[in-house]
Design a protein around this motif. Structure first.
Motif, mmCIF file in Angstrom:
data_model
loop_
_atom_site.group_PDB
_atom_site.id
_atom_site.type_symbol
_atom_site.label_atom_id
_atom_site.label_comp_id
_atom_site.label_asym_id
_atom_site.label_seq_id
_atom_site.Cartn_x
_atom_site.Cartn_y
_atom_site.Cartn_z
ATOM 1 N N ASP A 116 13.095 -2.964 -3.189
ATOM 2 C CA ASP A 116 13.438 -1.752 -4.004
ATOM 3 C C ASP A 116 12.410 -0.987 -3.962
ATOM 4 O OD1 ASP A 116 15.802 -2.778 -4.351
ATOM 5 O OD2 ASP A 116 15.372 -3.863 -6.114
ATOM 6 N N GLU A 117 11.219 -1.162 -3.348
ATOM 7 C CA GLU A 117 10.056 -0.111 -3.299
ATOM 8 C C GLU A 117 10.165 0.788 -2.152
ATOM 9 O OE1 GLU A 117 5.571 -0.507 -4.726
ATOM 10 O OE2 GLU A 117 5.810 -1.338 -2.639
ATOM 11 N N SER A 118 10.235 2.271 -2.260
ATOM 12 C CA SER A 118 9.726 2.921 -0.969
ATOM 13 C C SER A 118 8.522 3.002 -0.650
ATOM 14 C CB SER A 118 10.654 4.292 -1.225
ATOM 15 O OG SER A 118 12.052 4.138 -1.306
ATOM 16 N N THR A 119 8.183 2.694 0.659
ATOM 17 C CA THR A 119 6.711 2.881 1.048
ATOM 18 C C THR A 119 6.055 4.118 0.841
ATOM 19 O OG1 THR A 119 7.293 1.307 2.966
ATOM 20 C CG2 THR A 119 5.084 2.402 3.147
ATOM 21 N N VAL A 120 6.851 5.139 1.179
ATOM 22 C CA VAL A 120 6.280 6.585 0.805
ATOM 23 C C VAL A 120 7.330 7.134 0.046
ATOM 24 C CG1 VAL A 120 5.861 8.876 1.959
ATOM 25 C CG2 VAL A 120 4.777 6.820 3.065
ATOM 26 N N TYR A 121 6.963 7.791 -1.153
ATOM 27 C CA TYR A 121 8.115 8.515 -1.996
ATOM 28 C C TYR A 121 7.363 9.841 -2.474
ATOM 29 C CZ TYR A 121 11.249 8.828 -6.271
ATOM 30 O OH TYR A 121 12.192 9.112 -6.956
ATOM 31 N N VAL A 122 8.091 10.951 -2.209
ATOM 32 C CA VAL A 122 7.749 12.339 -2.660
ATOM 33 C C VAL A 122 8.820 12.814 -3.313
ATOM 34 C CG1 VAL A 122 7.025 14.498 -1.835
ATOM 35 C CG2 VAL A 122 5.801 12.406 -0.625
ATOM 36 N N THR A 164 0.761 -1.190 0.027
ATOM 37 C CA THR A 164 0.043 0.146 -0.098
ATOM 38 C C THR A 164 0.964 1.051 -0.050
ATOM 39 O OG1 THR A 164 -0.230 -0.159 2.387
ATOM 40 C CG2 THR A 164 -1.983 -1.006 1.356
ATOM 41 N N ALA A 165 1.989 1.190 -0.911
ATOM 42 C CA ALA A 165 2.829 2.162 -0.816
ATOM 43 C C ALA A 165 2.306 3.410 -1.552
ATOM 44 C CB ALA A 165 4.058 1.766 -1.800
ATOM 45 N N TRP A 166 2.814 4.626 -1.234
ATOM 46 C CA TRP A 166 2.350 5.976 -1.789
ATOM 47 C C TRP A 166 3.252 6.725 -2.393
ATOM 48 C CZ3 TRP A 166 2.659 11.062 -0.372
ATOM 49 C CH2 TRP A 166 1.649 11.703 -0.884
ATOM 50 N N ARG A 167 2.873 7.062 -3.566
ATOM 51 C CA ARG A 167 3.835 8.156 -4.233
ATOM 52 C C ARG A 167 3.100 9.490 -4.615
ATOM 53 N NH1 ARG A 167 5.986 4.277 -4.057
ATOM 54 N NH2 ARG A 167 6.808 2.579 -4.800
ATOM 55 N N GLN A 168 4.209 10.561 -4.656
ATOM 56 C CA GLN A 168 3.530 11.973 -4.911
ATOM 57 C C GLN A 168 4.483 12.637 -5.750
ATOM 58 O OE1 GLN A 168 2.003 14.453 -2.104
ATOM 59 N NE2 GLN A 168 2.518 16.301 -3.231
#
Length: 186
Positions: A74-80, A52-56
């Protein structure tokens, strides 16, 4: 409208269930005094997800009391990134799934629980962050002008090359209060 074989007790145990078990269910109870039929319950089985990762990408916003999680390598959980500005109030963030490239994790924050890049600004108010895999830093900021601010909360990391805080290439992390723990870091 199909009877479930053996379902004659006051409790029905089922499993394992799949999406094909979605449908409308009702109960029919019969005794010496007659028969009663319950209301229909509509059941939807939703498959489990590992992320349930999130990107902005740019823009601005705020969220309160949301849960973010990733078990994907290799996936960041929260990435802005790209100048995005975001405020997280009371978030719960978890990260597992080891990095496949520890050098990229150390240099650019790949696989971090929280990653800010390219002049992004992220503000955290009382976060609960847990990262338990190799290369999974807690908070990581990279790039000139990029900034993470953390006020209060708890941060715990427990993987090799997984610091609670990390910054590179002119980025900064500001911390006010809170608890930060790193169980294993190279």
């Amino acid at each position: 409208s199909v009877a479930i074989g053996g379902a004659t007790l006051d409790t029905l145990l089922v499993g394992p269930i799949t999406e094909t078990d979605s449908g409308s269910y009702y109960a029919v109870a019969t005794n010496a005094f007659g028969t009663a039929t319950s209301s229909v319950a509509h059941i939807t089985i939703v498959p489990a997800v590992s992320s349930t990762a999130w990107r902005q990408d740019g823009g601005a916003g705020t969220s309160s009391e949301r849960v973010y999680a990733s078990t994907v390598p290799d996936e960041s959980t929260v990435y802005v990134f790209h100048g995005g500005i975001f405020t997280f109030k009371l978030p719960t963030i978890t990260k597992s799934g080891a990095s496949t490239d520890l050098a990229a994790s150390r240099a650019r924050g790949q696989n971090s629980a929280v990653l800010a890049a390219s002049n992004a600004h992220i503000y955290f108010q009382t976060p609960t962050l847990t990262a338990d895999s190799a290369g999974a830093a807690g908070f990581y900021a990279t790039g000139v002008g990029t900034r993470i601010s953390v006020t209060g909360g708890t941060t715990s990391t427990s993987g090799s090359d997984a610091p609670a805080l990390g910054a590179s290439d002119g980025a900064s992390i500001d911390v006010t209060g809170g608890s930060f723990a790193t169980a294993a870091s190279d």
